[in-house]
Design an enzyme around this catalytic site. Structure first.
Site, mmCIF file in Angstrom:
data_model
loop_
_atom_site.group_PDB
_atom_site.id
_atom_site.type_symbol
_atom_site.label_atom_id
_atom_site.label_comp_id
_atom_site.label_asym_id
_atom_site.label_seq_id
_atom_site.Cartn_x
_atom_site.Cartn_y
_atom_site.Cartn_z
ATOM 1 N N SER A 1 47.726 57.356 27.010
ATOM 2 C CA SER A 1 49.000 57.364 26.300
ATOM 3 C C SER A 1 49.970 58.361 26.936
ATOM 4 O O SER A 1 51.150 58.359 26.592
ATOM 5 C CB SER A 1 48.784 57.757 24.842
ATOM 6 N N GLY B 1 47.686 57.999 18.758
ATOM 7 C CA GLY B 1 46.767 58.414 17.701
ATOM 8 C C GLY B 1 47.221 58.152 16.282
ATOM 9 O O GLY B 1 46.409 58.120 15.372
ATOM 10 N N CYS C 1 41.477 57.334 27.659
ATOM 11 C CA CYS C 1 42.044 57.656 26.349
ATOM 12 C C CYS C 1 41.034 57.218 25.290
ATOM 13 O O CYS C 1 40.657 56.032 25.248
ATOM 14 C CB CYS C 1 43.354 56.878 26.205
ATOM 15 N N ASN C 2 40.600 58.144 24.476
ATOM 16 C CA ASN C 2 39.635 57.809 23.414
ATOM 17 C C ASN C 2 40.232 56.817 22.423
ATOM 18 O O ASN C 2 39.565 55.897 21.959
ATOM 19 C CB ASN C 2 39.234 59.073 22.656
ATOM 20 N N THR C 3 41.511 57.016 22.098
ATOM 21 C CA THR C 3 42.165 56.172 21.091
ATOM 22 C C THR C 3 42.254 54.723 21.583
ATOM 23 O O THR C 3 41.950 53.786 20.836
ATOM 24 C CB THR C 3 43.571 56.726 20.796
ATOM 25 N N CYS D 1 39.645 63.863 22.584
ATOM 26 C CA CYS D 1 40.913 63.281 23.038
ATOM 27 C C CYS D 1 41.115 63.833 24.438
ATOM 28 O O CYS D 1 40.882 65.033 24.667
ATOM 29 C CB CYS D 1 42.047 63.723 22.117
ATOM 30 N N THR D 2 41.519 62.977 25.377
ATOM 31 C CA THR D 2 41.583 63.433 26.774
ATOM 32 C C THR D 2 42.682 64.461 27.003
ATOM 33 O O THR D 2 42.706 65.132 28.038
ATOM 34 C CB THR D 2 41.755 62.240 27.728
HETATM 35 N N1 DGL Z 1 44.713 61.050 25.040
HETATM 36 C C1 DGL Z 1 44.509 60.213 23.923
HETATM 37 C C2 DGL Z 1 43.040 60.165 23.506
HETATM 38 O O1 DGL Z 1 42.158 60.463 24.290
HETATM 39 C C3 DGL Z 1 45.352 60.204 22.712
HETATM 40 C C4 DGL Z 1 46.583 60.939 22.496
HETATM 41 C C5 DGL Z 1 47.552 60.183 21.620
HETATM 42 O O2 DGL Z 1 47.506 60.298 20.385
HETATM 43 O O3 DGL Z 1 48.342 59.444 22.202
HETATM 44 O O4 DGL Z 1 42.725 59.809 22.387
#
Ligand code: DGL
Length: 287
Positions: free
Chosen positions: A17, A49, A79-81, A192-193
């Site tokens: 993101s 998120g 990205c985890n999300t 979250c990355t």
């Molecule tokens: N970097 C994203 C992750 O790993 C999320 C950040 C966002 O909320 O956009 O979940």
């Protein structure tokens, strides 16, 4: 030599993101230094998120189509999300591609914890996702660990703004982390990355809470290893070529200047960066 139609020389596509996926790109460059990389920061659409799952999934598919159009031989959902929301869908839409997602490191955290109390810092969307909750239940049952889930609303935004150690960011981290430590967590998952980019501020907050020996779990290195395994299994690893060094390029849905600055400060490189809105990639016709 690859037996698929994909070429070893094709790039690996990586997206997030925003700038958070650069925490994964750093590990990929360290472990697979000969690979060409195309990085997408969807900063104009961030944060993911707090958005509904179907919106994140549709956006992730559009970006995946963009990366496939750039010739990507593999995709890293850094990205985890987006992983929780879209990785299954992406695997059905692009069955020929190696696709690596990133999930909060619950298993390594359960193994690292001495008292079985593990705090999980992540976005609201990640922590509410069915895929995550299933993983949480499986690991809790297998290990006996107790996971304390902490949504960190606004933290990824602070990091997007480049506020890695401002008093606002440190204050926010304290609000999220102190209650977990007060409940006895001896291990924190950076789910979250974006969060590994503020690891120094997280350590500062833990120290200010007077707690010692808290393990921080980040899965970036494991993601890069998994990418290497999949490329090797598909015969797609790129060999060292002194005449053609590995290239990195960046694309962003916000400001190219901001992404260039992030590459410079977080990775120490100055690749070419361009802006795009991915508008043409919302239809399956581009696959
Ligand atoms: N970097 C994203 C992750 O790993 C999320 C950040 C966002 O909320 O956009 O979940």
């Amino acid at each position: 030599m690859s037996t698929s139609l994909l070429s070893n020389d094709a790039p690996v596509g990586i997206f997030d993101s925003g700038v958070g996926g650069l925490s994964i790109l750093r590990h990929i460059r360290a472990q697979l230094p000969h690979e060409h990389l195309v990085y997408v920061a969807d900063s104009g659409f961030a944060p993911y998120g707090d958005k509904p799952e179907d919106v994140v999934a549709e956006r992730s598919l559009a970006i995946a189509r963009f990366l496939v159009a750039k010739g990507a031989k593999a995709l890293v959902v850094a990205c985890n999300t987006a992983t929780v929301s879209a990785v299954r869908l992406m695997r059905t839409r692009f069955p020929a591609l190696a696709i690596v997602g990133v999930e909060p490191g619950l298993k390594p955290a359960a193994a690292a914890s001495r008292n079985g109390k593990v705090g999980v810092l992540a976005t609201e969307r990640t922590l509410a996702g069915a895929k995550f909750l299933k993983l949480r239940d499986e690991i809790a049952q297998a290990s006996g660990a107790h996971f304390l889930l902490q949504p960190c609303q606004g933290l990824a935004d602070q990091i997007e703004f480049g506020e890695l150690d401002s008093s606002a960011t440190v204050g926010m981290l304290k609000r999220y982390i102190a209650p977990l430590l007060a409940q006895g967590a001896d291990t924190l998952v950076l789910g979250c990355t974006h969060y590994p980019l503020v690891q120094a501020s997280i350590e500062q907050v833990i120290a200010a809470c007077g707690v010692r020996d808290v393990a921080l779990i980040d899965t970036g290195e494991a993601v890069a290893r998994q990418l290497g395994r999949l490329l090797e299994a598909g015969g797609l690893l790129r060999a060292f070529d002194p005449a053609l060094p590995a290239r990195v390029e960046g694309w962003t849905s916000a400001s190219a200047t901001a992404l260039s600055a992030a590459f410079n400060s977080l990775v120490g490189i100055d690749p070419p960066v361009e802006e795009t809105d991915f508008a043409g990639f919302y239809t399956a016709g581009h696959i």
